[in-house]
Design a protein around this motif. Structure first.
Motif, PDB file in Angstrom:
ATOM      1  N   VAL A 180       3.280 -61.226  87.750  1.00  0.00           N
ATOM      2  CA  VAL A 180       3.904 -61.788  88.949  1.00  0.00           C
ATOM      3  C   VAL A 180       3.745 -63.306  88.952  1.00  0.00           C
ATOM      4  CG1 VAL A 180       3.394 -59.678  90.250  1.00  0.00           C
ATOM      5  CG2 VAL A 180       1.843 -61.627  90.410  1.00  0.00           C
ATOM      6  N   HIS A 181       4.562 -63.980  89.760  1.00  0.00           N
ATOM      7  CA  HIS A 181       4.495 -65.425  89.888  1.00  0.00           C
ATOM      8  C   HIS A 181       3.668 -65.773  91.134  1.00  0.00           C
ATOM      9  CE1 HIS A 181       7.700 -66.152  86.852  1.00  0.00           C
ATOM     10  NE2 HIS A 181       8.083 -64.951  87.245  1.00  0.00           N
ATOM     11  N   ILE A 182       3.005 -66.918  91.094  1.00  0.00           N
ATOM     12  CA  ILE A 182       2.154 -67.360  92.197  1.00  0.00           C
ATOM     13  C   ILE A 182       2.647 -68.713  92.695  1.00  0.00           C
ATOM     14  CG2 ILE A 182      -0.184 -67.812  92.977  1.00  0.00           C
ATOM     15  CD1 ILE A 182       0.144 -64.991  91.981  1.00  0.00           C
ATOM     16  N   ALA A 183       2.852 -68.827  94.017  1.00  0.00           N
ATOM     17  CA  ALA A 183       3.324 -70.077  94.610  1.00  0.00           C
ATOM     18  C   ALA A 183       2.325 -70.575  95.645  1.00  0.00           C
ATOM     19  CB  ALA A 183       4.688 -69.871  95.268  1.00  0.00           C
ATOM     20  N   LEU A 184       2.197 -71.902  95.738  1.00  0.00           N
ATOM     21  CA  LEU A 184       1.363 -72.524  96.761  1.00  0.00           C
ATOM     22  C   LEU A 184       2.277 -72.940  97.904  1.00  0.00           C
ATOM     23  CD1 LEU A 184      -1.412 -73.507  97.666  1.00  0.00           C
ATOM     24  CD2 LEU A 184      -0.980 -75.655  96.464  1.00  0.00           C
ATOM     25  N   ILE A 205       5.427 -74.867  93.698  1.00  0.00           N
ATOM     26  CA  ILE A 205       4.919 -75.527  94.889  1.00  0.00           C
ATOM     27  C   ILE A 205       6.022 -75.501  95.938  1.00  0.00           C
ATOM     28  CG2 ILE A 205       4.098 -77.698  95.876  1.00  0.00           C
ATOM     29  CD1 ILE A 205       3.093 -78.482  93.109  1.00  0.00           C
ATOM     30  N   LYS A 206       5.697 -75.030  97.120  1.00  0.00           N
ATOM     31  CA  LYS A 206       6.665 -75.021  98.209  1.00  0.00           C
ATOM     32  C   LYS A 206       6.370 -76.206  99.130  1.00  0.00           C
ATOM     33  CE  LYS A 206       8.539 -71.336  99.651  1.00  0.00           C
ATOM     34  NZ  LYS A 206       8.894 -70.083 100.353  1.00  0.00           N
ATOM     35  N   ILE A 207       7.345 -77.083  99.276  1.00  0.00           N
ATOM     36  CA  ILE A 207       7.186 -78.280 100.092  1.00  0.00           C
ATOM     37  C   ILE A 207       7.471 -77.926 101.544  1.00  0.00           C
ATOM     38  CG2 ILE A 207       7.870 -80.676 100.396  1.00  0.00           C
ATOM     39  CD1 ILE A 207       8.973 -80.591  97.517  1.00  0.00           C
ATOM     40  N   SER A 238       7.540 -75.612  89.186  1.00  0.00           N
ATOM     41  CA  SER A 238       8.800 -75.872  89.863  1.00  0.00           C
ATOM     42  C   SER A 238       8.541 -76.083  91.355  1.00  0.00           C
ATOM     43  CB  SER A 238       9.774 -74.709  89.652  1.00  0.00           C
ATOM     44  OG  SER A 238       9.230 -73.507  90.162  1.00  0.00           O
ATOM     45  N   THR A 239       9.562 -76.523  92.088  1.00  0.00           N
ATOM     46  CA  THR A 239       9.398 -76.812  93.512  1.00  0.00           C
ATOM     47  C   THR A 239      10.469 -76.110  94.338  1.00  0.00           C
ATOM     48  OG1 THR A 239      10.669 -78.852  93.162  1.00  0.00           O
ATOM     49  CG2 THR A 239       8.273 -79.049  93.243  1.00  0.00           C
ATOM     50  N   THR A 240      10.068 -75.712  95.546  1.00  0.00           N
ATOM     51  CA  THR A 240      10.994 -75.163  96.542  1.00  0.00           C
ATOM     52  C   THR A 240      10.846 -75.982  97.815  1.00  0.00           C
ATOM     53  OG1 THR A 240      10.831 -72.903  95.673  1.00  0.00           O
ATOM     54  CG2 THR A 240      11.640 -73.161  97.928  1.00  0.00           C
ATOM     55  N   ALA A 241      11.962 -76.466  98.334  1.00  0.00           N
ATOM     56  CA  ALA A 241      11.957 -77.201  99.596  1.00  0.00           C
ATOM     57  C   ALA A 241      12.289 -76.240 100.729  1.00  0.00           C
ATOM     58  CB  ALA A 241      12.973 -78.337  99.560  1.00  0.00           C
ATOM     59  N   GLU A 242      11.422 -76.176 101.728  1.00  0.00           N
ATOM     60  CA  GLU A 242      11.654 -75.312 102.880  1.00  0.00           C
ATOM     61  C   GLU A 242      12.303 -76.108 104.010  1.00  0.00           C
ATOM     62  OE1 GLU A 242       8.287 -72.102 103.234  1.00  0.00           O
ATOM     63  OE2 GLU A 242       7.340 -74.071 103.083  1.00  0.00           O
ATOM     64  N   GLY A 243      13.016 -75.413 104.879  1.00  0.00           N
ATOM     65  CA  GLY A 243      13.572 -76.057 106.066  1.00  0.00           C
ATOM     66  C   GLY A 243      14.771 -76.949 105.794  1.00  0.00           C
ATOM     67  N   GLY A 257      15.293 -84.104  91.933  1.00  0.00           N
ATOM     68  CA  GLY A 257      14.877 -83.117  90.939  1.00  0.00           C
ATOM     69  C   GLY A 257      14.208 -81.881  91.517  1.00  0.00           C
ATOM     70  N   CYS A 258      14.369 -81.641  92.828  1.00  0.00           N
ATOM     71  CA  CYS A 258      13.813 -80.411  93.423  1.00  0.00           C
ATOM     72  C   CYS A 258      14.570 -79.210  92.867  1.00  0.00           C
ATOM     73  CB  CYS A 258      13.939 -80.483  94.938  1.00  0.00           C
ATOM     74  SG  CYS A 258      13.130 -79.124  95.797  1.00  0.00           S
TER      75      CYS A 258
END
Length: 290
Positions: A180-184, A205-207, A238-243, A257-258
């Motif tokens: 599985v993958h792990i995200a902060l 990383i989730k921003i 990798s990055t995920t931008a929330e909101g 580059g997000c």
């Protein structure tokens, strides 16, 4: 003594050096909380917690690549209760353990019916690292749904690592071994994010949304997002931008580059059947645009 205890509870909640006198409203608030706890326990016991899904898109291609699973509770006689109300209550009472297990199973079962390239993200509570064999729980959910491990992403916040850090890292390593993958999650809202990134190789990383919404017109937030995307790239994450709520935000994030984005610009969280409809509509519109 009961009244004094209620006042003490309020004083503690207000922080150090505070005091409170008993007021009748305190008792009413305590009673309301107790009734909500009873209803929530019944909902968990009778499998009445629903799971909604918020789509996640690839910023470059704008294709839906996955979603985040979110618990929803429709309380009889009250309608939907905000997660900001019932999730903390579940944490305090220990109900987060059966609730979290139910959400995990339902999310995996739903994802198993979707196209093979879609991934589902599920939030984990710090209590789940203490009260259950989390690795066995995740393995059971994957096996029961027939979902490949690489299609599941587990999200944790910095608060998970505040307690027994060696134990948490041991569990995260075991979960990673499953595939599985792990995200902060909620990155940047705590105090020791950088030390956590050096302790464990997160996949993503989730921003936090507090930095993302209207980012193109907020220089301080923009600087933070640039720093996070640059750091993630250097560390192979990798990055995920929330909101994300506007096309301007999405365009700006693309320029930085997000990798991924989620928010009301794409869709609010929806039930599983509506997510499948959204997926078909989104795919058809993208194909037509191409």
């Amino acid at each position: 003594m009961r009244n004094a205890d209620l006042a003490l509870y309020q004083a503690k909640a207000a922080g150090k050096g505070a005091y409170r006198f008993f007021e009748a409203e305190l008792n009413e608030s305590r009673q309301a909380r107790r009734l909500m706890e009873i209803d929530l326990r019944e909902a968990v016991d009778h499998n009445q917690i629903e799971v909604y899904f918020q789509p996640v898109i690839d910023v470059a291609s704008r294709e839906i690549v996955g979603c985040e699973a979110l618990a929803r509770w429709r309380r009889p006689g009250h309608g939907f209760v905000s997660p900001t109300e019932f999730i903390p209550l579940a944490e305090e009472t220990g109900l987060i353990l059966p609730l979290g297990e139910a959400v995990l199973h339902k999310a995996c079962q739903a994802a198993a019916r979707w196209p093979a390239e879609l991934r589902v993200s599920v939030n984990l509570s710090a209590r789940q690292f203490q009260g259950v064999d989390l690795t066995a729980l995740v393995a059971d959910a994957l096996r029961g749904a027939g979902l490949p491990a690489n299609r599941l992403e587990l999200e944790i916040t910095e608060s998970v690592l505040v307690g027994d850090k060696p134990r948490v890292l041991e569990v995260l390593t075991a979960l990673r071994a499953l595939g599985v993958h792990i995200a902060l999650d909620d990155f940047g809202t705590g105090y020791s994010s950088l030390s956590y990134l050096s302790s464990f190789p997160f996949d993503r990383i989730k921003i936090d949304r507090s930095f993302v919404t209207g980012v193109d017109s907020r220089p301080e937030a923009a600087a933070i997002v640039r720093a996070v995307t640059g750091l993630a790239g250097t560390l192979g994450m990798s990055t995920t931008a929330e909101g994300v709520e506007s096309q301007r935000d999405l365009q700006w994030l693309r320029g930085q580059g997000c990798d991924l984005a989620q928010g009301f610009l794409v869709s609010k969280p929806v039930p599983p059947e509506d997510f499948q409809k959204l997926l078909k509509t989104w795919t058809a519109e993208r194909a037509e645009a191409a």
